[in-house]
Design a protein around this motif. Structure first.
Motif, PDB file in Angstrom:
ATOM      1  N   GLU A   1       0.813  -1.211   0.000  1.00 31.75           N
ATOM      2  CA  GLU A   1       0.000   0.000   0.000  1.00 31.75           C
ATOM      3  C   GLU A   1       0.848   1.264   0.000  1.00 31.75           C
TER       4      GLU A   1
ATOM      5  N   ALA B   1       0.368  -7.607  -0.418  1.00 30.94           N
ATOM      6  CA  ALA B   1      -0.607  -6.776  -1.133  1.00 30.94           C
ATOM      7  C   ALA B   1      -1.841  -6.622  -0.253  1.00 30.94           C
TER       8      ALA B   1
ATOM      9  N   THR C   1      -4.004  -4.331   0.144  1.00 32.41           N
ATOM     10  CA  THR C   1      -5.220  -3.760  -0.456  1.00 32.41           C
ATOM     11  C   THR C   1      -5.445  -4.259  -1.881  1.00 32.41           C
ATOM     12  N   GLY C   2      -4.785  -5.339  -2.233  1.00 29.22           N
ATOM     13  CA  GLY C   2      -5.008  -5.917  -3.554  1.00 29.22           C
ATOM     14  C   GLY C   2      -3.920  -5.662  -4.563  1.00 29.22           C
TER      15      GLY C   2
ATOM     16  N   GLN D   1      -5.757  -4.665  -8.086  1.00 30.46           N
ATOM     17  CA  GLN D   1      -6.840  -3.866  -7.542  1.00 30.46           C
ATOM     18  C   GLN D   1      -6.728  -2.409  -7.989  1.00 30.46           C
TER      19      GLN D   1
ATOM     20  N   LYS E   1      -8.024  -2.194 -11.420  1.00 25.96           N
ATOM     21  CA  LYS E   1      -9.483  -2.268 -11.399  1.00 25.96           C
ATOM     22  C   LYS E   1     -10.098  -0.942 -10.962  1.00 25.96           C
ATOM     23  N   ASP E   2      -9.506  -0.338  -9.920  1.00 21.30           N
ATOM     24  CA  ASP E   2     -10.046   0.919  -9.382  1.00 21.30           C
ATOM     25  C   ASP E   2      -9.930   2.067 -10.384  1.00 21.30           C
TER      26      ASP E   2
END
Length: 322
Positions: A212, A256, A258-259, A263, A266-267
């Motif tokens: 993060e 990871a 938060t992905g 992710q 994707k966000d």
């Protein structure tokens, strides 16, 4: 009348406004001193024409960006360049290292003992092989231990020289290795690269690692690109897993939480170009200036970099057809 220069940063007040050179949007702009010294009476940058002419032979310009340091921008830049010429031996690639305070490309490409030569056509970039050249402040320093202790205007001046005075010739790709952040060097290089013709591509590849603390800074870099209208080809997640050099087992070193890169992609709605593992042989080869792609053609890292190069070619070819 307030005139806004071509390809000016977003929210530029224009050369004829009362805020020319002093507005918040002017901070770090290469034209700031010119605009503030002669409100509306001095042309924005007298070298724009020379820069445009110098860049006229470059088809595609790719910025390698990340708000975070230590995520592998320099390695990605060098490996991406080598992958592009591996895909097609006729491809001409140049690397511009604008990390003024921490130039890495001379060592990564095995050219740290080279020095820049000048001719009537300008500075000659250093050729690593027949179709891969590089320019870096590292070639201008007397010693690897020399520190570059410069303020923003001097950095901006050198970046302009690297574009205006270097004889890049005809290139299919110019890949720009940038320092961390979203400040002087980034604004300068985007300003000058944006002066070239509308038929050439200017886009970015954004690099992150899974944790993060890296993603926080990379999100800021994505916002930077959006504000300056720089298309993003995609995101590369570097150091996704650690590859044991003996048993080839992959282990997640950086959590990871938060992905990670998937992710983030994707966000933001951006493509995830690849998830590149952390392989110690890559660091060893880069320290020695060796080409990992040819030394280890079957490694997973090599496969990922070739995948990135293929997607860059596909993106640039698609832009060319539009």
């Amino acid at each position: 009348m307030s005139q806004v220069p071509d390809n000016a940063p977003e929210h530029c007040p224009g050369t004829g406004s009362e805020g020319a050179g002093s507005a918040d949007a002017c901070a770090g702009c290469p034209n700031q001193q010119i605009c503030s010294s002669g409100v509306g009476t001095t042309p924005p940058d007298p070298d724009v024409g020379a820069v445009r002419e110098r860049l006229s032979g470059i088809k595609h310009k790719i910025l390698v960006l990340s708000g975070k340091g230590g995520v592998g921008k320099s390695t990605l830049t060098a490996m991406m360049a080598r992958a592009l010429i591996t895909l097609n031996n006729n491809t001409e690639v140049g690397i511009l290292d604008v990390d003024i305070c921490g130039p890495s490309q001379p060592r990564v490409l095995g050219a740290q003992n080279e020095r820049v030569h000048s001719s009537g056509a300008g500075w000659s970039p250093i050729y690593v092989c027949d179709n891969l050249c590089v320019m870096s402040i590292g070639f201008l320093l007397n010693s690897d231990d020399d520190a570059v202790i410069w303020r923003g205007p001097k950095k901006n001046g050198l970046i302009k020289q690297f574009i205006r005075d270097v004889n890049w010739g005809e290139l299919d790709y110019l890949i720009v290795d940038t320092p961390p952040g979203t400040s002087d060097e980034h604004l300068s290089i985007v300003h000058y690269l944006s002066t070239s013709t509308s038929t050439s591509t200017l886009a970015a590849v954004v690099v992150t690692t899974p944790q993060e603390v890296s993603l926080l800074d990379v999100r800021k870099e994505i916002t930077f690109c959006q504000k300056l209208n720089i298309p993003i080809i995609g995101i590369v997640e570097n150091m996704t897993t650690f590859v044991c050099p003996k048993c080839k087992t992959e282990t997640a070193i950086f959590p990871a939480t938060t992905g990670g890169g998937p992710q983030l992609a994707k966000d933001t709605g951006l493509p995830l170009l690849a998830r590149v593992p952390l392989d110690p042989t890559v660091a060893r080869d880069c320290d020695s200036g060796l080409n990992h792609l040819t030394l280890h053609p079957d490694s997973k890292v090599t496969q990922m970099y070739m995948k990135i190069a293929e997607q860059i070619v596909e993106y640039c070819n698609g832009k060319k057809q539009q």
